[in-house]
Design a protein around this motif. Structure first.
Motif, PDB file in Angstrom:
ATOM      1  N   LYS A  59       9.231  -3.370  -4.072  1.00 15.76           N
ATOM      2  CA  LYS A  59       8.665  -4.150  -2.971  1.00 15.76           C
ATOM      3  C   LYS A  59       8.084  -5.471  -3.474  1.00 15.76           C
ATOM      4  N   LEU A 220      -1.883   2.070  10.820  1.00 11.14           N
ATOM      5  CA  LEU A 220      -1.990   1.900   9.376  1.00 11.14           C
ATOM      6  C   LEU A 220      -2.353   3.221   8.732  1.00 11.14           C
ATOM      7  N   TRP A 264       4.571  -9.457   7.636  1.00 14.83           N
ATOM      8  CA  TRP A 264       4.138  -8.104   7.281  1.00 14.83           C
ATOM      9  C   TRP A 264       4.756  -7.673   5.952  1.00 14.83           C
ATOM     10  N   GLU A 265       6.045  -7.951   5.728  1.00 14.49           N
ATOM     11  CA  GLU A 265       6.702  -7.544   4.497  1.00 14.49           C
ATOM     12  C   GLU A 265       6.084  -8.219   3.272  1.00 14.49           C
ATOM     13  N   GLN A 268       2.100  -6.700   3.058  1.00 16.18           N
ATOM     14  CA  GLN A 268       1.910  -5.248   2.891  1.00 16.18           C
ATOM     15  C   GLN A 268       1.778  -4.785   1.430  1.00 16.18           C
ATOM     16  N   LEU A 271      -1.833  -4.594   0.307  1.00 17.93           N
ATOM     17  CA  LEU A 271      -2.766  -3.732   1.024  1.00 17.93           C
ATOM     18  C   LEU A 271      -2.919  -2.438   0.246  1.00 17.93           C
ATOM     19  N   TYR A 281      -7.482  -6.028   0.804  1.00 15.37           N
ATOM     20  CA  TYR A 281      -6.345  -6.923   0.602  1.00 15.37           C
ATOM     21  C   TYR A 281      -6.686  -7.837  -0.562  1.00 15.37           C
ATOM     22  N   ARG A 305       0.378   1.515   4.452  1.00 18.60           N
ATOM     23  CA  ARG A 305       1.674   1.161   5.053  1.00 18.60           C
ATOM     24  C   ARG A 305       1.614   1.309   6.565  1.00 18.60           C
TER      25      ARG A 305
END
Length: 305
Positions: A59, A220, A264-265, A268, A271, A281, A305
């Motif tokens: 990711k 979440l 968001w991608e 994330q 997070l 964060y 997530r």
């Protein structure tokens, strides 16, 4: 008769010894099987941990690749779009001539006419340089402040009619009507315990259908693996509709996150839940102003997530 009795006793003793040997062998086999099972469980746990670490690394690489593609400089303009250059053999203007060009500009070349006609057919316009110098160097700000995170109360929960691993929640986020949310919480999550509880939702994603059910937000979750996850909990005293923010990242959220920007991608992977169970964060804790920090109910050192 005494000899026969002695023989019977010897036969009985040998039979008992054979039974004991059989029982001991069975016990040893059972013990070896238990050891093998424990060893397999330990190896499976290590494999799951390695897989999760690889997922996080993948990711992160995808996030960096996407950010590089988004922020890479634009290609240089084509010769047809740039200003015409001065011919090499053209004589210099006289000293008394003004800077303005001739009253009647030269007719466009056949190449320019063809290029303009092809643009008209495609419905395109010639790109003109922006007069605002600041807009050329401006980059979109991508951080957690663009997420509209709100406290919500789960009013009802049920299994998804077409997917056993998913569930459907009706959540009050302080609006006129509750929102429908489709989530993948894991088969081991007791759904009946979620009803009436508070959660944190991402409310400015675009509504989309998930297996035939429209999902209007995202719950979440704190997650160690697909089978081990729990809802992120807001601080005590929170009410539906309260906004969740990070102190170091002020600003108003987007009205709706655009899929092409992949906000968001990109956000994330940063997070996380720290060793104290606090959601954050990039090290800055999630908070409901005046009420406290958001936490994971029991998990630590995991992703959100």
């Amino acid at each position: 008769t005494a000899l026969a009795a002695t023989m019977k006793e010897l036969d009985l003793a040998s039979y008992l010894k054979e039974e004991q040997k059989t029982e001991i062998q069975s016990f040893l086999l059972l013990q070896a099987s238990v050891r093998d099972q424990k060893k397999l469980l330990v190896e499976n746990g290590k494999l799951k941990t390695d897989i999760e670490q690889l997922k996080v690394q993948l990711k992160e690489k995808q996030r960096r690749r996407t950010a590089k593609a988004l922020f890479s400089p634009a290609p240089p303009p084509t010769p047809t779009d740039s200003a015409p250059s001065t011919p090499v053999n053209q004589p210099a203007p006289p000293a008394g001539a003004t800077a303005a060009g001739p009253k009647n500009p030269p007719p466009p070349s056949s190449h320019d006419r063809r290029d303009r006609q092809s643009r008209r057919k495609r419905g395109e316009r010639k790109v003109r340089p922006s007069s605002d110098g600041l807009s050329l160097g401006a980059e979109p700000n991508i951080d957690v402040s663009r997420l509209n995170l709100r406290v919500g109360r789960v009013l009802g929960v049920r299994r998804h009619p077409l997917a056993e691993a998913m569930s459907v929640q009706e959540v009050d986020v302080g609006e006129d009507a509750p929102r429908t949310v489709v989530s993948k919480l894991g088969e081991k999550t007791p759904l009946e315990e979620l009803q009436g509880g508070l959660a944190v939702l991402l409310c400015n994603i675009k509504a989309c259908k998930v297996r035939g059910v429209v999902s209007q937000a995202r719950l979440l979750c704190c997650s160690v693996s697909d089978d081990c996850s729990e809802l992120l909990a807001p601080p005590p005293g929170s009410t539906p509709g309260d906004r969740v923010t990070c102190l170091n990242y002020p600003g108003e959220p987007d009205r709706e996150l655009q899929s092409k920007e992949r906000v968001w991608e990109l956000v994330q992977p940063d997070l996380q839940v720290d060793s104290k169970g606090v959601a954050n964060y990039k090290g800055c804790g999630f908070e409901v102003k005046g009420k406290g920090l958001c936490r994971a109910p029991s998990l630590t050192n995991c992703i959100i997530r």
